[in-house]
Design an enzyme around this catalytic site. Structure first.
Site, PDB file in Angstrom:
ATOM      1  N   VAL A 170       0.807  -1.221   0.000  1.00  0.00           N
ATOM      2  CA  VAL A 170       0.000   0.000   0.000  1.00  0.00           C
ATOM      3  C   VAL A 170       0.841   1.273   0.000  1.00  0.00           C
ATOM      4  CG1 VAL A 170      -1.951  -1.146   1.112  1.00  0.00           C
ATOM      5  CG2 VAL A 170      -0.259   0.017   2.537  1.00  0.00           C
ATOM      6  N   GLN A 183      -8.922  -4.123   1.709  1.00  0.00           N
ATOM      7  CA  GLN A 183      -8.236  -5.162   2.469  1.00  0.00           C
ATOM      8  C   GLN A 183      -9.144  -5.743   3.550  1.00  0.00           C
ATOM      9  OE1 GLN A 183      -4.538  -3.814   4.136  1.00  0.00           O
ATOM     10  NE2 GLN A 183      -3.845  -5.853   4.682  1.00  0.00           N
ATOM     11  N   GLN A 214      -9.211  -6.164  10.123  1.00  0.00           N
ATOM     12  CA  GLN A 214      -9.026  -6.823  11.418  1.00  0.00           C
ATOM     13  C   GLN A 214      -9.963  -6.229  12.460  1.00  0.00           C
ATOM     14  OE1 GLN A 214      -4.798  -6.313  12.146  1.00  0.00           O
ATOM     15  NE2 GLN A 214      -4.348  -8.317  11.256  1.00  0.00           N
ATOM     16  N   ARG A 216       9.579  -3.782  -7.269  1.00  0.00           N
ATOM     17  CA  ARG A 216       9.276  -4.986  -6.500  1.00  0.00           C
ATOM     18  C   ARG A 216       9.657  -6.300  -7.175  1.00  0.00           C
ATOM     19  NH1 ARG A 216       8.930  -2.875  -1.456  1.00  0.00           N
ATOM     20  NH2 ARG A 216       7.431  -1.154  -1.392  1.00  0.00           N
TER      21      ARG A 216
END
Length: 244
Positions: free
Chosen positions: A78, A87, A90, A192
């Protein structure tokens, strides 16, 4: 880890070629599009990539579903700001018995793996204890506010998750949906897919690149780490020394 290409802009290479062609032509848009044969699209897109005319790549986007990665990985993901993310929360999802990602180097050493697993088990127990304690406290409050016992218990557990999640580790498994335009994807791959990228996000990037190459091979033909896409390494003294 699982990466799925959920969707992408239809006929992506033709869209890119049409947008770029418009910059240099007085013709109307539909005429430009109809005049682009497959051969012309391939040739034009390849030329655009070679000269670095990347603004037109923003008209095409790809959406991926990424599962089985750690929060440590998603925190890196992110950081790529020109993108859209959704996402697993939680806060709203109960993490009782949460799955976790074990780094390969930890998994390869029995003593390290045993300690890692012990910590994950301990954190699971702590999460559950904290959530249970907070749930009971919040339940009393909600019942005092007039909610029946069942509704009070449901609201209390959700509220308890907000604070219990603070003990969850970076290893905690997560899922995320990511949408990036092609220009952002090329930048993402330069960073990446590099050998110096952290192993988990590199695995994610490599899988995303494979899927992009299948969908738009001419656009992503030279995509990858900077040493491959640009012929040079930007890492200076930190280079891996394995320029492709």
């Amino acid at each position: 880890m699982k990466v799925t290409l959920i969707a992408h802009t239809p006929d992506p290479e033709r869209i890119i070629a049409t947008a770029a062609k418009l910059c240099y032509s007085p013709s109307d848009i539909m005429s430009l599009k109809e005049g682009l044969t497959d051969e012309k699209v391939e040739s034009f897109v390849s030329m655009l990539i070679s000269i670095g005319h990347e603004s037109v790549l923003e008209h095409v986007s790809f959406t991926f579903g990424i599962e089985g990665i750690s929060r440590a990985c998603s925190h890196q993901l992110v950081r790529h700001r020109i993108a859209s993310y959704s996402q697993k929360s939680q806060r709203y999802v109960n993490e009782d018995g949460f799955d976790f990602i074990t780094p390969p180097e930890i998994a390869a050493v029995p003593e390290a793996k045993a300690e890692f697993d012990r910590q994950m088990e301990a954190l699971t127990e702590s999460y559950n204890r904290i959530a249970d304690i907070l749930t009971e406290n919040h339940k009393k409050t909600f019942m005092e506010q007039g909610f029946d016992e069942k509704e009070a218990a449901s609201r209390a557990r959700k509220k308890a998750n907000e604070d219990a999640r603070f003990v969850l580790p970076n290893a905690c498994e997560t899922k995320i949906v990511v949408t990036m335009n092609v220009r952002s994807l090329l930048n993402f791959f330069r960073h990446r897919c590099c050998c110096r990228a952290q192993w988990e996000i590199k695995d994610v990037a490599d899988e995303m690149l494979k899927l992009c190459c299948e969908a738009a091979p001419n656009v992503f033909r030279k995509a990858g780490p900077s040493c491959y896409s640009e012929g040079k390494c930007p890492e200076g003294k930190m280079t891996c020394g394995k320029i492709r």
